[in-house]
Structure formats: structure tokens, C-alpha cells
Scaffold this motif. Sequence first.
Motif, mmCIF file in Angstrom:
data_model
loop_
_atom_site.group_PDB
_atom_site.id
_atom_site.type_symbol
_atom_site.label_atom_id
_atom_site.label_comp_id
_atom_site.label_asym_id
_atom_site.label_seq_id
_atom_site.Cartn_x
_atom_site.Cartn_y
_atom_site.Cartn_z
ATOM 1 N N ARG A 57 34.216 49.749 53.507
ATOM 2 C CA ARG A 57 35.586 49.260 53.525
ATOM 3 C C ARG A 57 36.349 49.928 54.666
ATOM 4 O O ARG A 57 36.362 51.156 54.769
ATOM 5 N N ASP A 60 42.800 50.510 55.572
ATOM 6 C CA ASP A 60 43.794 49.446 55.626
ATOM 7 C C ASP A 60 44.828 49.763 56.707
ATOM 8 O O ASP A 60 45.213 50.915 56.900
ATOM 9 N N SER A 74 43.794 44.269 54.589
ATOM 10 C CA SER A 74 43.245 43.925 53.274
ATOM 11 C C SER A 74 43.714 42.548 52.815
ATOM 12 O O SER A 74 42.946 41.782 52.216
ATOM 13 N N LEU A 78 40.806 39.931 51.744
ATOM 14 C CA LEU A 78 40.501 39.772 50.320
ATOM 15 C C LEU A 78 40.482 38.309 49.895
ATOM 16 O O LEU A 78 41.269 37.488 50.366
ATOM 17 N N PHE A 185 32.401 40.095 56.471
ATOM 18 C CA PHE A 185 32.963 40.739 55.287
ATOM 19 C C PHE A 185 32.836 39.817 54.082
ATOM 20 O O PHE A 185 32.983 38.593 54.202
ATOM 21 N N ARG A 188 35.456 40.874 48.790
ATOM 22 C CA ARG A 188 36.089 42.124 48.357
ATOM 23 C C ARG A 188 36.536 42.960 49.552
ATOM 24 O O ARG A 188 36.854 44.132 49.406
ATOM 25 N N ALA A 189 36.534 42.355 50.734
ATOM 26 C CA ALA A 189 36.936 43.016 51.980
ATOM 27 C C ALA A 189 35.979 44.133 52.365
ATOM 28 O O ALA A 189 36.390 45.108 53.004
ATOM 29 N N MET A 190 34.710 43.987 52.004
ATOM 30 C CA MET A 190 33.697 44.976 52.338
ATOM 31 C C MET A 190 32.862 44.481 53.520
ATOM 32 O O MET A 190 32.384 43.331 53.522
#
Length: 214
Positions: A57, A60, A74, A78, A185, A188-190
Motif C-alpha cells: 500500500r 496516502d 486512496s 479504492l 492495483f 483495496r488500493a494495494m
Amino acid sequence: MFRRNVRTCLAPAQPVSLRQLTRRALLCDATLAAMASVSFPAYAQHGTTGLVSPPLRLDDTWLVDQTGRKRLLSDLLLQRVTAVQTIYTGCSSVCPLQGALFSAVQERMPQIRARYPVQLLSIGIDPLSDSPSALHAWLMRFQAGPGWTAATPALRDVDRMRTTLSGSALPLGNLADHATQIYCFDARAMLRWRSDDLPRADEICDVLSALGRT
């Protein structure tokens, strides 16, 4: 998990004019020809490629998009599956190829079946020049649709973001040496995947499709 098979390029889901199709075809043809004839250097900021394990991650941070709107990273990532590239609007070497690459991915996006919306994000890495108007003009150059956003972080956040995206332990090069990898990504914004330099559009779509099903 991620297959590297080549997909068949289907017709866009929405009708477009013959003029648009011709322009896009010429753009893609020119890009393929240029990529085939040029030997790209090993960029200074280039770390690992393939799956990012464990997923990562990013810190932010605030970015300003092509409309002048201030947005958190984020919030941009997301609940969407996202392919990210780093560019700067004053680049006349590899950035136009990167724009054409995302344009080709955009053409294929309607055929991606996923649980989450799929989007493209071009991150400007020259905040002194990558103003909202410059980002807007850059997107329009490649006929970006609503699923393709451009945004620039604050100057103090650029280097940290570039380093985290690439996964490189090497010192950052100058802007002209920026990586041409694509970073994918999940919803989950990973960060889950890093490409080689200037990958194929089909490869990016395969990864986005796989992430969109998880």
C-alpha cells in the motif's frame, strides 16, 4: 495467477466514427513501429517486475487532477482496479509512447469482465509543469475517456511515490530517466503487479482482468 496469453482485440463496445477509428489505428501502428525500432535503455528507477508479494500500500497523499480537483490517492484507487503509469507532460521521448499504450488499453477495457470498475491513472512527476491544464491537454492528445485520469502529487511527495512504485533501491534518476513500467492495483488500493518497461497492452488487460475477479 496472471496469464500472459494474448487476447483477441475485439471491436469497441460503443460506436465510434470512422475518423476516430482511423486516427486510433494510425496512433497504435506508429507506436508499435517505434517500439520495435528503438532499443530502450535500462532506466535508473527500475526495480522488481511481476507479482508484488506481499501486496503493497502506498502512503496516502494528495494529488491534483486534470480538472484542478484535489484528491487523495486512496480515494482514486479504492473500489477500482487501476493501471498506473508515471509521465510528465513535457516529455517528448517515451511519454508519448506511454500515452499511446494506455490508449490501446483503453480500447480493450470494455471487454474486461470484472467485479469492480477498471480505470487508468497517469501520474505526473513534474509538479512544476504538470498543471491541471497541461494534464488535460495531455489526456486529450490520446483521446482519453472518463475511465482515464491524470493527476500530480505535491513536489515533496514525488520522489517517495516514484521509489515505492518501482521498488528500486537505486538512486532516482532525472525526469528523463523515469521508469516506463505499469503498476497495477487491486480494489483495496494495494499494489499487486509491476510490468517490464513498456509492456504490451494485452498483458496489462490480462492483469487488470485477473485483479478484477479477486
